[in-house]
Design an enzyme around this catalytic site. Structure first.
Site, PDB file in Angstrom:
ATOM      1  N   HIS A 156      35.699  21.818 -12.192  1.00 19.00           N
ATOM      2  CA  HIS A 156      35.647  22.668 -10.979  1.00 19.00           C
ATOM      3  C   HIS A 156      34.329  22.274 -10.417  1.00 19.00           C
ATOM      4  O   HIS A 156      33.905  22.941  -9.484  1.00 19.00           O
ATOM      5  CB  HIS A 156      35.249  24.271 -11.190  1.00 19.00           C
ATOM      6  CG  HIS A 156      36.735  24.816 -12.253  1.00 19.00           C
ATOM      7  ND1 HIS A 156      37.867  25.119 -11.731  1.00 19.00           N
ATOM      8  CD2 HIS A 156      36.517  24.761 -13.639  1.00 19.00           C
ATOM      9  CE1 HIS A 156      38.470  25.303 -12.736  1.00 19.00           C
ATOM     10  NE2 HIS A 156      37.807  25.148 -14.047  1.00 19.00           N
ATOM     11  N   SER A 277      23.476   4.939  10.744  1.00 19.91           N
ATOM     12  CA  SER A 277      23.775   5.638  11.979  1.00 19.91           C
ATOM     13  C   SER A 277      23.249   5.048  13.193  1.00 19.91           C
ATOM     14  O   SER A 277      22.193   4.871  13.352  1.00 19.91           O
ATOM     15  CB  SER A 277      23.429   7.166  11.738  1.00 19.91           C
ATOM     16  OG  SER A 277      23.460   7.799  13.029  1.00 19.91           O
ATOM     17  N   LYS A 283      19.656   7.543   8.061  1.00 20.86           N
ATOM     18  CA  LYS A 283      20.969   7.699   7.232  1.00 20.86           C
ATOM     19  C   LYS A 283      21.376   6.451   6.730  1.00 20.86           C
ATOM     20  O   LYS A 283      21.164   5.312   7.234  1.00 20.86           O
ATOM     21  CB  LYS A 283      22.166   7.896   8.382  1.00 20.86           C
ATOM     22  CG  LYS A 283      22.101   9.196   8.900  1.00 20.86           C
ATOM     23  CD  LYS A 283      22.711  10.155   7.776  1.00 20.86           C
ATOM     24  CE  LYS A 283      23.562  11.151   8.606  1.00 20.86           C
ATOM     25  NZ  LYS A 283      24.678  11.496   7.645  1.00 20.86           N
ATOM     26  N   GLU A 290      34.188   5.796   1.794  1.00 19.91           N
ATOM     27  CA  GLU A 290      34.958   6.823   2.657  1.00 19.91           C
ATOM     28  C   GLU A 290      36.316   6.216   3.445  1.00 19.91           C
ATOM     29  O   GLU A 290      37.275   6.919   3.331  1.00 19.91           O
ATOM     30  CB  GLU A 290      33.987   7.385   3.960  1.00 19.91           C
ATOM     31  CG  GLU A 290      33.134   8.281   3.321  1.00 19.91           C
ATOM     32  CD  GLU A 290      32.055   8.499   4.194  1.00 19.91           C
ATOM     33  OE1 GLU A 290      32.123   8.480   5.382  1.00 19.91           O
ATOM     34  OE2 GLU A 290      30.802   9.299   3.887  1.00 19.91           O
TER      35      GLU A 290
END
Ligand code: ARG
Length: 463
Positions: A156, A277, A283, A290
């Site tokens: 979980h 970024s 970043k 992704e």
């Protein structure tokens, strides 16, 4: 547009129709399979006396030259032909005249394209398999280096019990190992040659289908000519295997993204596999993971598309089947590209082992072992579960770990606690004592890793 079938027609097809119908823009990538299939066909026609020796030799030489010239970039596949089959045949006729016109004897584009797709898919199954093998090597390398690296195991997405990084990676080894089995399994099922099925009903020429099958590395010819021209099951199975590979890569990506997050910091993705970024200078984003996660959808899409295309097609060949190509090609490229990228991303990724260990020791991952300790000291498990539950609550309120509670305090929860409790719930003990087959304890893990090593070295059977 140059076509093979003008005889029966009284006027030219509409230009829009031409473009709608043509497949050369995407089936040109089948040129090698198409030419090799034709060479095998010509050899067989020669052996059967359907072509003379001279015709056979001339055609083989010309087809080999065409293949070479395409590979070398001297012959460009132009899009003014309907498909790759027409292009190759036209080039042969240009070079050999009437002899070239005999290439299509005893053959239809229906069995020709069925063969081309099968050869192409077979090649890509083998390529995918060897990329997966590389990925398994990378994963096993990480496992071998991290049998002692303790980290929290989750259920979980909540810290559950301590495991090792080797153990966590081993779960992915299992997944990609199964993916390889799926590929070799479907390879066995699909490796039969449809050439010689003709348009749908075989031919009246005395073709030797066993011979062409053998020349092209198949186990033998397909046994029903109608199925031979209209079967795309092998492609569906391959796309399904690719979809499963992507599902595994996507789960792995998701974990890497979580591990790479500011909150976890379990891993650091190498600069070569991260991006920045345009506005936020701080970043370093896990874009590759992704994107792999994102591209999973389009591979699923290719599978669903082909299943849907095939579901309404009566026997035998129908033009709908031309739709088997574009999305399949895209899915094959995508799946293979993602496996390749993953090898690179994983092998350059840094594991922050101290953070992993600390995360495991701060998350009550030893609570089960604490309860087991009480059981070993005569407390029934249900009572032990309750006692440790209360102890955890106490620790949460104090902001400490179980092993930071002193003995005097522990005795207020249960008189069964003794000094050896601290050792019993150390991370090392919790992991080290888990020695069931497939568990993270060192000896259990090493036994499995030996099986994996032998499997990759092709020295033994896998569990
Ligand atoms: N371009 C076609 C395909 O990909 C080749 C087979 C064409 N056969 C035909 N009878 N029109 O399926």
């Amino acid at each position: 547009m140059a076509q093979l079938w003008g005889g029966r027609f009284t006027k030219e097809t509409d230009e829009l129709v031409d473009r709608f119908n043509a497949s050369i823009t995407f089936d040109k990538r089948l040129y090698k399979e198409d030419i090799n299939g034709s060479i095998a066909h010509v050899k067989m026609l020669g052996k059967q006396g359907i072509l003379t020796t001279e015709e056979t030799e001339d055609m083989i030489a010309a087809l080999e030259a065409i293949l070479n010239e395409i590979e070398e970039g001297q012959l460009v596949i132009t899009e003014d032909f309907e498909d790759i089959h027409s292009f190759v045949e036209a080039k042969l006729i240009e070079r050999l005249g009437d002899t070239g016109k005999k290439l299509h004897t005893g053959r239809s584009r229906n069995d020709q394209v069925a063969l081309d797709m099968r050869l192409y898919t077979r090649d890509h199954i083998i390529r995918t398999d060897s990329l997966l093998k590389e990925l398994l090597e990378t994963i096993l390398g990480i496992m071998e280096a991290h049998t002692e690296t303790i980290m929290p195991g989750f259920t979980h997405l909540q810290k559950a019990q301590p495991i090792t990084l080797a153990h966590h990676m081993g779960a992915y080894f299992e997944m990609f190992k199964r993916d390889r089995f799926r590929l070799s399994d479907l390879l066995r099922r699909m490796n039969y040659c449809p050439l010689g099925s003709g348009a749908l009903a075989g031919t009246t020429y005395p073709l030797d289908r066993d011979y062409t099958a053998e020349l092209l590395g198949f186990y033998g010819p397909t046994l029903n000519s109608m199925d031979g021209v209209s079967d795309r099951d092998y492609l569906i199975e391959y796309l399904s295997a690719c979809a499963t590979i992507m599902m595994h890569l996507s789960r792995f990506s998701e974990e890497i993204i979580i591990w790479n997050s500011n909150e976890y910091q379990f891993v650091e993705i190498d600069d070569a596999y991260s991006t920045g970024s345009s506005i936020m200078p701080q970043k370093k984003n896990p874009d590759i993971a992704e994107l792999v996660r994102g591209k999973t959808g389009r591979v699923y899409g290719a599978l669903l598309s082909l299943l849907t295309t095939m579901k309404g097609i009566p026997l035998a060949y129908n033009k709908d089947m031309q739709e088997d190509k574009e999305l399949s090609f895209d899915a094959m490229d995508t799946a293979q590209g993602c496996v390749k990228l993953f090898c690179g991303m994983l092998s350059t990724m840094k594991f922050r082992t101290e953070r992993m260990r600390r995360s495991a020791s701060r998350g009550f991952t030893n609570a089960t072992d604490a309860a087991d300790y009480l059981v070993n000291h005569g407390v029934p498990f249900r009572d032990a579960h309750g006692i440790i539950g209360r102890l955890v609550l106490y620790c949460v309120e104090k902001g400490i770990a179980i092993d930071e509670v002193d003995m005097e305090q522990l005795k207020t929860f249960s008189s069964a606690f003794e000094e050896d409790f601290y050792h019993a719930i150390s991370m090392e003990t919790c992991v080290g004592k888990r020695l069931t087959k497939g568990a993270p304890g060192r000896e259990a893990m090493e036994a499995v890793m030996l099986v994996y090593r032998n499997y990759l070295d092709e020295k033994g059977d896998i569990l």
